[in-house]
Design an enzyme around this catalytic site. Structure first.
Site, short mmCIF file in Angstrom:
data_model
loop_
_atom_site.label_atom_id
_atom_site.label_comp_id
_atom_site.label_asym_id
_atom_site.label_seq_id
_atom_site.Cartn_x
_atom_site.Cartn_y
_atom_site.Cartn_z
N GLU A 184 -0.82 -0.53 7.36
CA GLU A 184 -0.49 -1.91 7.76
C GLU A 184 -0.25 -1.99 9.27
O GLU A 184 -0.55 -3.01 9.89
CB GLU A 184 0.72 -2.42 6.95
CG GLU A 184 0.32 -2.68 5.50
CD GLU A 184 1.44 -2.53 4.49
OE1 GLU A 184 2.62 -2.49 4.87
OE2 GLU A 184 1.12 -2.44 3.29
N GLY B 54 -0.53 -1.42 -2.66
CA GLY B 54 -0.14 -2.77 -3.08
C GLY B 54 -1.15 -3.45 -3.98
O GLY B 54 -1.05 -4.65 -4.23
C1 PEP Z 1 2.96 1.89 0.96
O1 PEP Z 1 2.81 0.83 1.52
O2 PEP Z 1 3.31 2.88 1.61
C2 PEP Z 1 2.70 1.95 -0.48
C3 PEP Z 1 2.44 3.11 -1.00
O3 PEP Z 1 2.76 0.76 -1.18
P1 PEP Z 1 2.60 0.55 -2.78
O4 PEP Z 1 3.35 1.64 -3.47
O5 PEP Z 1 3.19 -0.80 -3.05
O6 PEP Z 1 1.14 0.61 -3.07
#
Ligand code: PEP
Length: 253
Positions: free
Chosen positions: A100, A176
């Site tokens: 991100e 996500g």
């Molecule tokens: C993250 O953003 O580091 C992550 C692993 O998110 P999620 O577990 O929600 O996929």
């Protein structure tokens, strides 16, 4: 022996009181079950850090860290947070290179290499994130992409420093989305990452580094992932926001 770790990346979630309460709940549930070799790391938003660091003081194996740091020591960088500020808040870790940050804030390999240096100079343990997009995987370029990410951000380090960080393999298409990588696919990439580190620094260093998997880890799929030989735990996003789910994932370690 490398550490086995369950880490929670809270991203931009939880107001201050909610965050303190979640950290307190996690401590109560997992106290006495962590050790030097089996750790929990919480990555809350910056403003929670000092409070959560205090709250996790005492029992072995509990740590907290920041989700990002600036690459300079200090200066006129309005709104930014330095690695030394993070350390002074009582935190011990920092995430560097989350997808991100790469996507929304344009962080590139050279910047991430500088952040890794700053973090290590301040005595923080970086958790370096790497991972390919769906398009890169579908075109069969996942090893080329991840190999380049780790080489460019990490391989300038001397051997004694490479051992001081953790790596998180987080395929972007799994973050996500509810679509985790299969244990076999994740394990294949973890083995590749370890072999790249071994080729550069030797097998002993490669074996000392914890490589976490991240991307839609939930109570229902954690055990399958954590059972794979090169997967040393997980970096958990969504499921780290509920203490019961986080505990269930820790139970799978
Ligand atoms: C993250 O953003 O580091 C992550 C692993 O998110 P999620 O577990 O929600 O996929």
């Amino acid at each position: 022996m490398r550490k086995r770790i369950v880490a929670g990346n809270w991203k931009m979630h939880k107001k201050l009181e909610e965050g303190l309460s979640l950290a307190r709940d996690i401590r109560v549930r997992l106290e006495g079950r962590c050790s030097e070799g089996k750790e929990v790391i919480l990555f809350p938003p910056f403003i929670h850090l000092a409070g959560i660091a205090r709250l996790l003081e005492g029992p072995t194996g509990f740590h907290c860290g920041a989700q990002n740091c600036h690459h300079k020591t200090e200066g006129a960088y309005t709104g930014e947070i330095s690695a030394s500020m993070i350390a002074s808040a009582g935190a011990s870790h920092v995430i560097v290179g989350h997808s991100e940050r790469r996507k929304y804030f344009g962080e590139d390999d050279a910047l991430l290499a500088a952040k890794i240096d700053r973090a290590l100079e301040e005595g923080l343990t970086p958790v370096f994130c790497c991972g390919e997009t769906l398009e890169e995987r579908e075109s069969g370029r996942q090893f080329e992409i991840v190999g380049r990410q780790i080489r460019k951000a990490l391989f300038h380090l001397p051997e004694e420093k490479i051992r001081k960080l953790h790596i998180a393999y987080e395929p972007v298409w799994a973050i996500g989305t509810g679509k985790s990588a299969s244990p076999e696919a994740a394990s294949e990439m973890h083995a590749f990452i370890r072999s790249e580190v071994a080729a550069q620094y030797g097998r002993e260093s490669a074996e000392a580094i914890s490589i976490l998997y991240g991307g839609s880890v939930k109570p229902g799929n954690a055990a399958g992932l954590f059972a794979m030989p090169d997967i040393d735990g997980g970096l958990i996003g969504g499921a780290s926001l509920q203490a019961a789910d986080f505990e269930a994932i820790f139970n799978a370690l």
